[in-house]
Design a protein around this motif. Sequence first.
Motif, PDB file in Angstrom:
ATOM      1  N   THR A 182       2.276 -16.171  28.849  1.00  0.00           N
ATOM      2  CA  THR A 182       1.362 -16.859  27.922  1.00  0.00           C
ATOM      3  C   THR A 182       1.146 -15.885  26.644  1.00  0.00           C
ATOM      4  OG1 THR A 182      -0.423 -16.190  29.250  1.00  0.00           O
ATOM      5  CG2 THR A 182       0.470 -18.354  29.614  1.00  0.00           C
ATOM      6  N   GLU A 234       3.568 -14.063  35.196  1.00  0.00           N
ATOM      7  CA  GLU A 234       2.357 -14.547  34.678  1.00  0.00           C
ATOM      8  C   GLU A 234       1.322 -13.820  35.482  1.00  0.00           C
ATOM      9  OE1 GLU A 234       1.009 -18.293  37.420  1.00  0.00           O
ATOM     10  OE2 GLU A 234       2.543 -18.744  36.084  1.00  0.00           O
ATOM     11  N   LYS A 236      -2.804 -14.149  35.680  1.00  0.00           N
ATOM     12  CA  LYS A 236      -3.773 -15.087  35.570  1.00  0.00           C
ATOM     13  C   LYS A 236      -4.992 -14.397  34.907  1.00  0.00           C
ATOM     14  CE  LYS A 236      -1.859 -19.043  37.978  1.00  0.00           C
ATOM     15  NZ  LYS A 236      -2.076 -19.619  38.992  1.00  0.00           N
ATOM     16  N   GLU A 277      -8.190 -22.684  32.628  1.00  0.00           N
ATOM     17  CA  GLU A 277      -6.877 -23.048  33.143  1.00  0.00           C
ATOM     18  C   GLU A 277      -5.816 -22.492  32.593  1.00  0.00           C
ATOM     19  OE1 GLU A 277      -6.292 -26.956  33.889  1.00  0.00           O
ATOM     20  OE2 GLU A 277      -8.330 -27.517  34.266  1.00  0.00           O
ATOM     21  N   TYR A 278      -5.027 -21.981  33.253  1.00  0.00           N
ATOM     22  CA  TYR A 278      -3.613 -21.298  33.006  1.00  0.00           C
ATOM     23  C   TYR A 278      -2.717 -22.439  32.636  1.00  0.00           C
ATOM     24  CZ  TYR A 278       0.228 -17.882  32.766  1.00  0.00           C
ATOM     25  OH  TYR A 278       1.137 -17.069  32.584  1.00  0.00           O
ATOM     26  N   ASP A 306       0.016 -25.255  31.811  1.00  0.00           N
ATOM     27  CA  ASP A 306       1.327 -25.426  32.413  1.00  0.00           C
ATOM     28  C   ASP A 306       2.353 -25.777  31.253  1.00  0.00           C
ATOM     29  OD1 ASP A 306       0.009 -25.987  34.737  1.00  0.00           O
ATOM     30  OD2 ASP A 306      -0.686 -27.967  34.200  1.00  0.00           O
ATOM     31  N   ASN A 307       3.643 -25.311  31.962  1.00  0.00           N
ATOM     32  CA  ASN A 307       4.819 -25.936  31.215  1.00  0.00           C
ATOM     33  C   ASN A 307       4.869 -24.872  30.193  1.00  0.00           C
ATOM     34  OD1 ASN A 307       5.535 -27.805  33.198  1.00  0.00           O
ATOM     35  ND2 ASN A 307       4.337 -29.347  31.948  1.00  0.00           N
TER      36      ASN A 307
END
Length: 190
Positions: free
Chosen positions: A77, A98, A100, A110-111, A113-114
Motif C-alpha cells: 500500500t 502487507e 497493517k 481499514e486496510y 482491498d484489492n
Amino acid sequence: MIKNILLVGVGGQGTILTSKIISKGFVENGYDVKMAEIHGMSQRGGTVTTQIRYGEKVYSPVIEKGTADIIIAFEKTEALRFLDYLKKDGILVINDYEIKPFTVGIGMSEYPDNVLEKYKSSVDNVHFINANKIANDIGNSKVMNIVLLGKLVKMLQLDDIDWKKIISETVPKKAIELNIKAFEVGYESN
C-alpha cells in the motif's frame, strides 16, 4: 541523462540500507549521485522513503511528482501514497507484502482491498514480487530488501556494477552469504 529511483516502505524494512547500497554502486561506477531519505516515524512502523537521482551531473536529490523512472514499494500500500511521483512510462515494482498500520489494528481505519488490482489498472508497467516469501524461503525475512535490490538491478539492467562486492562491503560480515543469495534470487525472479 538523470535517472530517478524512489524507494518507499515501512520502518524496519531496510529501505535506507538498500538505498545506501544502490548509491554506493552508482558512485563507484562514476555516476554523480544524490540521495535523500525521509523517516516518517519509521521506528513506529511509519513510512520511510528514499529518493536516489543519478547521472552525469545531479544538482538535487529531490524527485518531483511525475518524474520517477522507477518506484520500488517494499509494502504494497505504500506505493499508493507515492504513485503520483511515477512518470507516465515509469516502472512500478511492488512487494506483495502487507504491514497493517496501527490504526487498522485498533479499528480507526481499514486496510484497502484489492490493492494489486488497482495498480494493474492504473500503471502500464507494474511488476509484483513476494520478496518476503522469497527471503523466508532462503532463510531470513530480513533480507527481503536485498531480494528487491536484485529485482531492481535486473529491471534497470544495471549489470555493469559489481553489486555482490558492494553488498559484501556494506552488510555485516556474518550476513554476507545470505544477502548475496537474496540478491541472486531477487535478480532471477520473474
